[in-house]
Design a protein around this motif. Sequence first.
Motif, PDB file in Angstrom:
ATOM      1  N   LYS A  58      87.141  59.162  25.314  1.00 15.10           N
ATOM      2  CA  LYS A  58      88.032  60.239  24.876  1.00 15.10           C
ATOM      3  C   LYS A  58      87.261  61.277  24.059  1.00 15.10           C
ATOM      4  O   LYS A  58      87.450  62.487  24.238  1.00 15.10           O
ATOM      5  N   GLY A  59      86.375  60.790  23.200  1.00 16.94           N
ATOM      6  CA  GLY A  59      85.606  61.697  22.347  1.00 16.94           C
ATOM      7  C   GLY A  59      84.506  62.448  23.094  1.00 16.94           C
ATOM      8  O   GLY A  59      83.883  63.342  22.541  1.00 16.94           O
ATOM      9  N   SER A  60      84.258  62.065  24.347  1.00 14.09           N
ATOM     10  CA  SER A  60      83.132  62.668  25.078  1.00 14.09           C
ATOM     11  C   SER A  60      83.567  63.444  26.309  1.00 14.09           C
ATOM     12  O   SER A  60      82.714  63.956  27.039  1.00 14.09           O
ATOM     13  N   GLY A  61      84.863  63.487  26.592  1.00  8.62           N
ATOM     14  CA  GLY A  61      85.331  64.205  27.779  1.00  8.62           C
ATOM     15  C   GLY A  61      85.196  63.407  29.066  1.00  8.62           C
ATOM     16  O   GLY A  61      85.163  63.975  30.156  1.00  8.62           O
ATOM     17  N   VAL A  62      85.094  62.075  28.941  1.00 10.07           N
ATOM     18  CA  VAL A  62      85.027  61.207  30.127  1.00 10.07           C
ATOM     19  C   VAL A  62      86.419  60.623  30.364  1.00 10.07           C
ATOM     20  O   VAL A  62      87.062  60.147  29.424  1.00 10.07           O
ATOM     21  N   ALA A  63      86.879  60.656  31.613  1.00 10.82           N
ATOM     22  CA  ALA A  63      88.161  60.015  31.927  1.00 10.82           C
ATOM     23  C   ALA A  63      87.947  58.504  31.990  1.00 10.82           C
ATOM     24  O   ALA A  63      86.885  58.033  32.406  1.00 10.82           O
ATOM     25  N   PHE A  64      88.937  57.761  31.555  1.00  9.42           N
ATOM     26  CA  PHE A  64      88.789  56.309  31.405  1.00  9.42           C
ATOM     27  C   PHE A  64      89.839  55.576  32.221  1.00  9.42           C
ATOM     28  O   PHE A  64      90.999  55.978  32.250  1.00  9.42           O
ATOM     29  N   ARG A  65      89.420  54.517  32.912  1.00  8.30           N
ATOM     30  CA  ARG A  65      90.367  53.645  33.605  1.00  8.30           C
ATOM     31  C   ARG A  65      90.059  52.199  33.288  1.00  8.30           C
ATOM     32  O   ARG A  65      88.886  51.830  33.192  1.00  8.30           O
ATOM     33  N   THR A  72      73.853  54.015  21.426  1.00 12.58           N
ATOM     34  CA  THR A  72      74.327  53.307  22.622  1.00 12.58           C
ATOM     35  C   THR A  72      75.574  53.986  23.159  1.00 12.58           C
ATOM     36  O   THR A  72      75.713  54.217  24.370  1.00 12.58           O
ATOM     37  N   ASN A  73      76.496  54.310  22.266  1.00 13.31           N
ATOM     38  CA  ASN A  73      77.777  54.892  22.691  1.00 13.31           C
ATOM     39  C   ASN A  73      77.564  56.206  23.421  1.00 13.31           C
ATOM     40  O   ASN A  73      78.144  56.429  24.488  1.00 13.31           O
ATOM     41  N   VAL A  74      76.745  57.087  22.867  1.00  8.45           N
ATOM     42  CA  VAL A  74      76.606  58.413  23.492  1.00  8.45           C
ATOM     43  C   VAL A  74      75.803  58.307  24.791  1.00  8.45           C
ATOM     44  O   VAL A  74      76.111  58.991  25.778  1.00  8.45           O
ATOM     45  N   ILE A  75      74.823  57.430  24.826  1.00  8.53           N
ATOM     46  CA  ILE A  75      73.999  57.349  26.049  1.00  8.53           C
ATOM     47  C   ILE A  75      74.783  56.723  27.196  1.00  8.53           C
ATOM     48  O   ILE A  75      74.611  57.119  28.357  1.00  8.53           O
ATOM     49  N   LEU A  76      75.683  55.808  26.892  1.00  7.97           N
ATOM     50  CA  LEU A  76      76.557  55.293  27.963  1.00  7.97           C
ATOM     51  C   LEU A  76      77.334  56.441  28.608  1.00  7.97           C
ATOM     52  O   LEU A  76      77.444  56.533  29.836  1.00  7.97           O
ATOM     53  N   MET A  77      77.831  57.344  27.779  1.00 11.59           N
ATOM     54  CA  MET A  77      78.580  58.495  28.313  1.00 11.59           C
ATOM     55  C   MET A  77      77.648  59.431  29.100  1.00 11.59           C
ATOM     56  O   MET A  77      78.042  59.993  30.120  1.00 11.59           O
ATOM     57  N   GLU A  78      76.427  59.583  28.623  1.00 10.19           N
ATOM     58  CA  GLU A  78      75.443  60.393  29.375  1.00 10.19           C
ATOM     59  C   GLU A  78      75.198  59.766  30.747  1.00 10.19           C
ATOM     60  O   GLU A  78      75.041  60.483  31.746  1.00 10.19           O
ATOM     61  N   ASN A  79      75.161  58.446  30.785  1.00  8.11           N
ATOM     62  CA  ASN A  79      74.955  57.759  32.069  1.00  8.11           C
ATOM     63  C   ASN A  79      76.130  58.001  33.021  1.00  8.11           C
ATOM     64  O   ASN A  79      75.938  58.120  34.232  1.00  8.11           O
ATOM     65  N   LEU A 138      76.588  66.928  25.127  1.00 14.70           N
ATOM     66  CA  LEU A 138      77.236  66.222  26.245  1.00 14.70           C
ATOM     67  C   LEU A 138      78.620  66.788  26.528  1.00 14.70           C
ATOM     68  O   LEU A 138      78.999  66.976  27.689  1.00 14.70           O
ATOM     69  N   LYS A 139      79.359  67.068  25.457  1.00 13.08           N
ATOM     70  CA  LYS A 139      80.723  67.592  25.658  1.00 13.08           C
ATOM     71  C   LYS A 139      80.680  68.913  26.412  1.00 13.08           C
ATOM     72  O   LYS A 139      81.505  69.177  27.290  1.00 13.08           O
TER      73      LYS A 139
END
Length: 286
Positions: free
Chosen positions: A59-66, A267-274, A19-20
């Motif tokens: 942060k650990g997956s390269g997704v920006a967070f708001r 769950t954590n990684v698949i949320l980021m995949e979504n 994913l990263k």
Amino acid sequence: MTATVLNGAALADERKATLKAQMGAFQHTHGFAPTLAVLRVGDDEAAAGYGRAIARNCKGSGVAFRSETLSADARQADVEAALNGLNRDPSIHGIMLLEPLPPQIDHGALVLALDPAKDVDGVHPLNAGRLAQQRLPYFVPATPAGGMALLTHANVELQGKQAVVVGRSDIVGKPMALLLLHQHCTVTIAHSRTRDLPAVCRTADILCVAVGRPEMVRGDWVKPGAVVVDFGTTYTADGLKGDCHFESVAAVAGMVTPVPGGAGPMTNVILMENVLQAARLATGME
Ligand SMILES: NC(=O)c1ccc[n+]([C@@H]2O[C@H](COP(=O)([O-])OP(=O)(O)OC[C@H]3O[C@@H](n4cnc5c(N)ncnc54)[C@H](OP(=O)(O)O)[C@@H]3O)[C@@H](O)[C@H]2O)c1
């Protein structure tokens, strides 16, 4: 018999590495990172803690967070206005509503107000309906998607098997039952009104449990050799517990997911995949 333990933490790490790389490629192409926004109302500590966990996961997956937080006395109209702002903001690709919400807020109405194209939690009825009918594109709630990924990775044969899903929530039980049905299992959904739950569970080749009652499922509820996916997570005085009594279940089952280290990390990684999927859809990449 001692069950093979399905290691969700290890599989999640593998998927996170892939994913990263995909996130990096997306950012390189578009000049921005896929972005997840969470909307929280009030100061409930569980919701705040969940928000912090999602921020770390991003942060650990390269997704920006708001994160957007409204005060505990916010009115429905205020929350819907904030949600609409996130819906309209093209720099936001995924939106999650953090629960619990204050009592004056109608959660169902908020779910309906969510842009289905940003509903990375898969809670909007459009996504649930598309999942039910297998009409792409749709977002699958991350927890059942993670359970399925564990079964697939372990090469569990599903076609024609008897599956029992205990729990019928919109976020775990029902979508898990649909995913198993789509893989040609014969699916029974059990819940709090099910009669003789242990006997129903004993019919399962694949037993998935999403209830929230620590160690409810005991070894004598499990068919010898069955595959058991435990989605339960309850914090007890003895630490985090699943819905299955691990030792007795593992002594009978063929495969079992542990808690912690099973469904949770998936769950954590698949949320980021979504979130990546949402960003790709928004940019016409999918
Ligand atoms: N691993 C993860 O990342 C993750 C993600 C989400 C949830 N979870 C965990 O999964 C569990 C379930 O979460 P959820 O959101 O689906 O919970 P939920 O909305 O409270 O649903 C629980 C389900 O369990 C059923 N149930 C309750 N008591 C029962 C009993 N004695 N026998 C049989 N069924 C019973 C309920 O039946 P009725 O419908 O009849 O009330 C309901 O369908 C919780 O422990 C939660 O923390 C884990």
